[in-house]
Design an enzyme around this catalytic site. Structure first.
Site, PDB file in Angstrom:
ATOM      1  N   CYS A 156       0.868  -1.176   0.000  1.00 11.58           N
ATOM      2  CA  CYS A 156       0.000   0.000   0.000  1.00 11.58           C
ATOM      3  C   CYS A 156       0.907   1.228   0.000  1.00 11.58           C
ATOM      4  CB  CYS A 156      -0.957  -0.013   1.185  1.00 11.58           C
ATOM      5  SG  CYS A 156      -0.142  -0.049   2.789  1.00 11.58           S
ATOM      6  N   HIS A 158      32.877  -4.730  10.109  1.00 11.08           N
ATOM      7  CA  HIS A 158      32.716  -4.297   8.714  1.00 11.08           C
ATOM      8  C   HIS A 158      34.065  -3.780   8.213  1.00 11.08           C
ATOM      9  CE1 HIS A 158      31.198  -2.041   5.249  1.00 11.08           C
ATOM     10  NE2 HIS A 158      30.023  -2.634   5.414  1.00 11.08           N
TER      11      HIS A 158
END
Length: 641
Positions: free
Chosen positions: A26, A562
């Site tokens: 939606c 990371h």
């Protein structure tokens, strides 16, 4: 995480494409029907960057994304198509979707969502035209007005055609056969007779075909396409393959269209008439009470997706009466109430992240999109949500007492206000709309200021001595204070996976890490191309591009290591991963070797964040020091319970 990566992670945590019966979206949410709800990792999906919330409602799994939902859904579609078992057709996949009344809501939302751009765009154009007429900038007799009026009315006048295509996709039947049904409803024989006042039924095999005006109708075409889907499947099974192309569509139309014209169409039209009468009776006998109840409950109704149940009645009112007095006015009030609550949070909070979220979601709510405000601020903080309910009830009571009308369909926000100008230029109704949203906004704003204060955890954080947080120490450039040592028995230690120079997260050019969106921690600029385990635990994830590893310690600390910034662009080049997911590791075990010089030669920033991704589980995450050089396996961080 880009849209592609986010869609992949969402699908993976739902249980894979094979667990998805149907997917759609939606304005702000991804919606899924799934085979097995137990496979869906709701908490893990909620933690994903780019996800504002996730929940099961009405046999749907809903993932709240916000204004970027269309882009994410496009990637969801692509990811599912790439899987051998991920065809979007629910009819071709085993498993069940929604059930009972939830199935009705499911169907309505699935049919109306795709056509919203057409009816919202046309509705807004109608409002702009009314505003231009009121200001005297355009004449109702001008050619420009006539052309724009045609554009504004077209999607409503021919609404059965739009619904035919959308319903055909929902019911998995040929769209062109569905369009033929809509064309029959709007065929000149019926419309001309109706417009001429010749309402005598057309005889067909001894049964009457009623003369009804089906322009702008909703229920007849939806029921007609629903019937078409069953008739088509039945006939298709009976006709031999060599004759299908000729006889299947002919027989399907010959059976479905008369049933629709004789029974379904008049019945749907009859239901629409009594629906509008029922709404009129409700407002005539208990208008203010209705507004108070709906104004207060509408956020909960929106959360469950049940507001789609009002769509047929809303469009029926617009077509028959020329205005809506229920869904659109009430939603306008409650959306502005939500805006008032979160903007009050913006004014009061000292937390820079919450300030940013409250401001942006508050502006979005002013424009009619409330999910970011609802899930990102008010529900999270609770009392602003209660305040928004009070504000919505106050505004709802007023607008239903004065009979506020909306003359077009649009997303209910400040930009839709021109739709409250009466046709012909009257401003009384517009004035009621302005007063209603003012009441709702102000009551919600003031009640939030009265009811809500910073959370206890935020208070505790703000009351800590200066220098006790990572941000304070980053500014001061000093080691962590001795005060941390008093909580030794409550801390977990995280050791450095690199040898190199320390860099505070706040100094990184990547906002995701700098703003601690993924969690607290610190970064290291490696001096050599080796990464080791920061504790005893298990590897939970290795990035496909090999530049990042996630681990969970035996004490439950979850850490992301990371290597470099934007190293995902290397697609695994220059990295040699030594571990696999679910592998147990001990502190100091080699996880990854990487070519430091080759990576830096490509202009990539090698500064490597070490992030505690489950930061909210702890009172704080504290670097031992924020400047200087740290040896491999030296103590890097504490997590404090």
């Amino acid at each position: 995480m880009n849209n592609r990566e986010l869609s992949q992670e969402i699908i993976r945590r739902i249980g894979g494409s094979a667990n998805i019966v149907q997917a759609w979206h939606c304005i702000t949410r991804l919606r899924f029907n799934v085979k097995d709800e137990k496979l869906v990792q709701v908490a893990e999906i909620t933690k994903l960057q780019g996800v504002l919330g996730a929940q099961f409602q009405n046999d749907q799994f809903q993932v709240v994304i916000g204004n970027n939902v269309a882009s994410v859904y496009a990637e969801v579609e692509n990811v599912m198509k790439e899987s051998a078992t991920s065809e979007l057709s629910g009819a071709e996949r085993s498993g069940t979707g929604a059930r009972g009344f939830n199935a009705v809501l499911d169907t309505i939302s699935g049919i109306f969502t795709p056509i919203l751009p057409a009816i919202v765009g046309a509705g807004m154009l109608k409002g702009v035209l009314a505003l231009l007429v009121t200001l005297g900038w355009i004449s109702e007799t001008s050619g420009e007005y006539s052309v724009f009026t045609m554009i504004a009315n077209a999607s409503f006048y021919f609404l059965p055609f739009l619904l035919a295509v959308s319903a055909a996709r929902k019911f998995k039947v040929n769209e062109y056969l569905a369009l033929t049904l809509a064309g029959t409803l709007l065929y000149p024989t019926i419309l001309d007779a109706y417009n001429a006042g010749k309402l005598e039924a057309i005889p067909f095999l001894g049964l009457p075909v009623s003369i009804v005006n089906y322009t702008q109708s909703v229920i007849p075409i939806i029921l007609g396409v629903w019937l078409l889907s069953y008739v088509y499947r039945l006939i298709d099974r009976l006709i031999p393959n060599t004759l299908k192309i000729i006889f299947t569509p002919m027989l399907v139309l010959a059976i479905t269209v008369p049933i629709m014209l004789i029974a379904i169409g008049p019945l749907g039209n009859f239901g629409g008439i009594y629906l509008e009468k029922g709404v009129s009776w409700l407002f005539a006998h208990s208008g203010p009470l209705t507004g108070i109840v709906l104004g207060g409950l509408m956020p909960l109704i929106v959360m469950t997706g049940m507001h789609y149940a009002f769509f047929p009645g809303t469009l029926q009112n617009l077509s028959k009466l020329g205005y809506d007095v229920l869904l659109l006015p009430i939603n306008l009030i409650t959306n502005l109430s939500q805006a008032g609550a979160v903007l009050a949070v913006f004014l009061r909070t000292k937390d820079p992240k919450m300030k940013s979220v409250a401001l942006t979601s508050g502006i979005s709510a002013l424009l009619g999109i409330t999910e970011p405000a609802l899930y990102g601020v008010s529900l999270k903080l609770k009392k602003p949500f209660y305040a928004s309910i009070i504000g919505g009830a106050a505004g709802g009571g007023f607008i239903t007492a004065v009979g506020l009308k909306c003359y077009g369909f649009a997303v209910p926000g400040l930009l839709s206000l021109p739709l409250y100008i009466q046709p012909g230029g009257g401003m009384k109704n517009f004035g009621y709309a302005v007063i209603g949203i003012a009441i709702s906004f102000v009551v919600s704003f003031v009640m939030t200021l009265i009811l809500w204060k910073e959370t206890d955890s935020a208070k505790a954080r703000s009351e800590r001595p200066m220098g006790s947080t990572a941000a304070d120490r980053s500014e001061a450039g000093t080691p962590a204070p001795q005060a941390v040592q008093s909580v030794q028995d409550k801390k977990n230690e995280i050791f450095s996976p690199f040898q190199g120079e320390l860099v505070a997260l706040q100094l990184l050019p990547d906002k995701t890490f700098a703003d601690e969106l993924t969690g607290k921690g610190i970064a290291v600029k490696p001096a050599e191309g080796r990464m080791t385990a920061p504790f005893d635990g298990i590897v939970t994830m290795v990035a496909k591009s090999k530049h990042a590893v996630m681990l969970r310690s035996t004490e439950g600390v979850e850490v992301l290591v990371h290597i470099g910034l934007n190293t995902v662009s290397l697609k695994g080049q220059h990295f040699d991963v030594k571990v696999v997911p679910e592998q147990k590791v001990e502190k100091g075990d080699l996880l990854v070797e990487f070519d430091l010089e080759a990576i830096e030669a490509k202009g990539i920033n090698i500064v490597s964040p070490v992030i505690v991704t489950n930061t909210p589980d702890y009172l704080d995450v504290v670097p031992v020091q924020v400047k200087g050089v740290i040896p491999m396996n030296g103590i890097l961080l504490f997590t404090i319970k």
